[in-house]
Design an enzyme around this catalytic site. Structure first.
Site, PDB file in Angstrom:
ATOM      1  N   ARG A 254       1.858  -6.984  -9.358  1.00  0.00           N
ATOM      2  CA  ARG A 254       2.229  -6.459  -8.031  1.00  0.00           C
ATOM      3  C   ARG A 254       2.536  -7.487  -6.969  1.00  0.00           C
ATOM      4  NH1 ARG A 254      -3.146  -3.416  -5.462  1.00  0.00           N
ATOM      5  NH2 ARG A 254      -4.385  -4.964  -5.737  1.00  0.00           N
TER       6      ARG A 254
ATOM      7  N   HIS B 213       1.063   2.605 -10.418  1.00  0.00           N
ATOM      8  CA  HIS B 213       0.228   2.773  -9.424  1.00  0.00           C
ATOM      9  C   HIS B 213       0.805   3.954  -8.339  1.00  0.00           C
ATOM     10  CE1 HIS B 213      -3.145   3.087  -6.723  1.00  0.00           C
ATOM     11  NE2 HIS B 213      -3.554   2.193  -7.213  1.00  0.00           N
TER      12      HIS B 213
ATOM     13  N   GLU C 118      -1.420   7.899 -11.475  1.00  0.00           N
ATOM     14  CA  GLU C 118      -1.163   6.710 -11.931  1.00  0.00           C
ATOM     15  C   GLU C 118      -0.977   6.648 -13.564  1.00  0.00           C
ATOM     16  OE1 GLU C 118      -4.246   4.125 -10.321  1.00  0.00           O
ATOM     17  OE2 GLU C 118      -4.157   5.545  -8.695  1.00  0.00           O
TER      18      GLU C 118
ATOM     19  N   ARG D 127       0.742  -1.109  -0.018  1.00  0.00           N
ATOM     20  CA  ARG D 127       0.071   0.020  -0.102  1.00  0.00           C
ATOM     21  C   ARG D 127       0.936   1.384  -0.071  1.00  0.00           C
ATOM     22  NH1 ARG D 127      -4.517   0.511  -1.699  1.00  0.00           N
ATOM     23  NH2 ARG D 127      -5.357  -1.180  -0.428  1.00  0.00           N
TER      24      ARG D 127
ATOM     25  N   GLN E  11      -8.007  -8.399  -8.646  1.00  0.00           N
ATOM     26  CA  GLN E  11      -7.836  -6.886  -8.901  1.00  0.00           C
ATOM     27  C   GLN E  11      -6.485  -6.351  -9.171  1.00  0.00           C
ATOM     28  OE1 GLN E  11     -10.175  -3.887  -8.039  1.00  0.00           O
ATOM     29  NE2 GLN E  11      -8.944  -2.730  -6.545  1.00  0.00           N
TER      30      GLN E  11
ATOM     31  N   ASP F  26     -11.590   9.129  -7.863  1.00  0.00           N
ATOM     32  CA  ASP F  26     -11.129   7.757  -8.307  1.00  0.00           C
ATOM     33  C   ASP F  26     -11.623   8.113 -10.054  1.00  0.00           C
ATOM     34  OD1 ASP F  26     -10.244   5.520  -9.278  1.00  0.00           O
ATOM     35  OD2 ASP F  26     -11.485   4.265  -7.799  1.00  0.00           O
TER      36      ASP F  26
END
Ligand code: G6P
Length: 315
Positions: free
Chosen positions: A107, A184, A289, A78, A102, A229
């Site tokens: 990652r 990201h 991002e 995170r 997701q 978002d």
């Protein structure tokens, strides 16, 4: 740094040449690669996800990482710069990526450190580190969910005041595949209430907070005032600038990426994320991002594709 116990006089040629020369230094402890260049700028890349977890320039940390981020490979990090591939967001139904988690598997897979190369210039030295992820190195679960033969090479280059990353996607199999890819990036900012974003004016975007409503950006200096978002699509400008208190703080420059996602979870979303700490951390982070996510990118047998970003720290 040279410590002096007496009043400094002029430095003679002998003294100057005997001073230790700052060098590029790269270390790899099998879980993280750390690089330092003569300016003192540093970068740390976790092999798990090839996630950049720190970039310091001019003595300042540029990336936000949650205090509760897992760095042990149990969960995507995170914060920093997780690499999203081959799907962005929840995968669509009836698609080759449908069985993936997701944001895909890049990652949360362990990448290989492929080595470094350095280059010297008059202003400062720089170092490039390459990381690789191949279909053969995936977990059985990920291989089953996305059974294509591919190779990813992620190059991270540290130069004074700048961090550049390039991702190359190679199709090493017999059939073409579609993918999304996104970097990201969690930028560390001083205060979201005094931060604006420029470079988005006139761009159409999908607002994921408002049920995917399509709009066009009408602000030349966008202010974040609640959960945000948005997927900005096919940007005309290469550079998105993050401005703090009226002064440019970061330039984020896209190379061959079409889209940019702007994300800030704000109060409630942050509370709902177990690995987001402190809960008020949304005030000090902003995700810009870069990626190609609004449409699939396709690579056919034997083809490759590459894109990347350069982030300039302007303080
Ligand atoms: O919680 P994560 O899976 O890391 O996703 C974090 C965020 O990533 C992107 O910014 C998406 O646009 C958001 O919808 C998502 O909430």
């Amino acid at each position: 740094m040279v410590e002096r116990s007496h009043k400094p006089g002029p430095i003679s040629a002998t003294t100057a040449s005997s001073l230790p020369q700052a060098q590029v230094n790269v270390s790899d402890d099998n879980s993280k690669v750390t690089a330092t260049i003569p300016s003192g700028d540093t970068v740390e890349v976790l092999l798990y996800g090839a996630t950049i977890i720190s970039w310091k320039s001019n003595g300042t940390e540029n990336f936000w990482v949650s205090d509760a981020a897992k760095l042990d490979g149990s969960k995507p990090v995170r914060g920093g710069v997780p690499v999203v591939f081959p799907v962005f967001g929840p995968p669509p139904k009836n698609h080759a990526t449908s069985s993936l988690p997701q944001h895909g598997f890049a990652r949360n897979s362990r990448w290989e450190y492929l080595g470094k190369s350095t280059s010297e210039s008059a202003s400062d030295d720089s170092v490039k580190m390459d990381f690789g992820l191949y279909s053969a190195g995936l977990s059985e679960e990920a291989k089953k969910a996305w059974p294509y033969d591919f190779g990813l090479v992620y190059s991270v280059t540290l130069t004074k005041g700048e961090l550049s990353t390039i991702l190359t996607v190679r199709n090493e199999g017999k059939e073409g595949f579609d993918f999304n890819v996104l970097l990201h990036t969690y930028l560390r900012i001083k205060d979201i209430s005094t931060t604006t974003i420029s470079g988005l004016l006139g761009t159409s975007y999908v607002d994921k907070v408002l049920d995917a409503r399509e709009s066009t950006e009408s602000n030349s200096d966008l202010r974040i005032t609640g959960e945000t978002d948005r997927v900005y699509k096919s940007l005309a400008q290469d550079t998105t600038t993050v401005v703090e208190n009226g002064s440019p703080r970061f330039d984020v420059v896209r190379k061959n990426f079409r889209d940019t996602v702007i994300w800030n979870p704000w109060t409630e979303k942050a509370k709902g994320m177990g690995d987001f700490e402190p809960k008020t951390g949304w005030r000090e982070m902003l995700c810009v991002e870069v990626g190609s996510v609004a449409e699939w990118v396709r690579v056919e047998e034997g083809e490759s594709w590459e894109a990347g970003q350069t982030i300039k720290s302007l303080v």
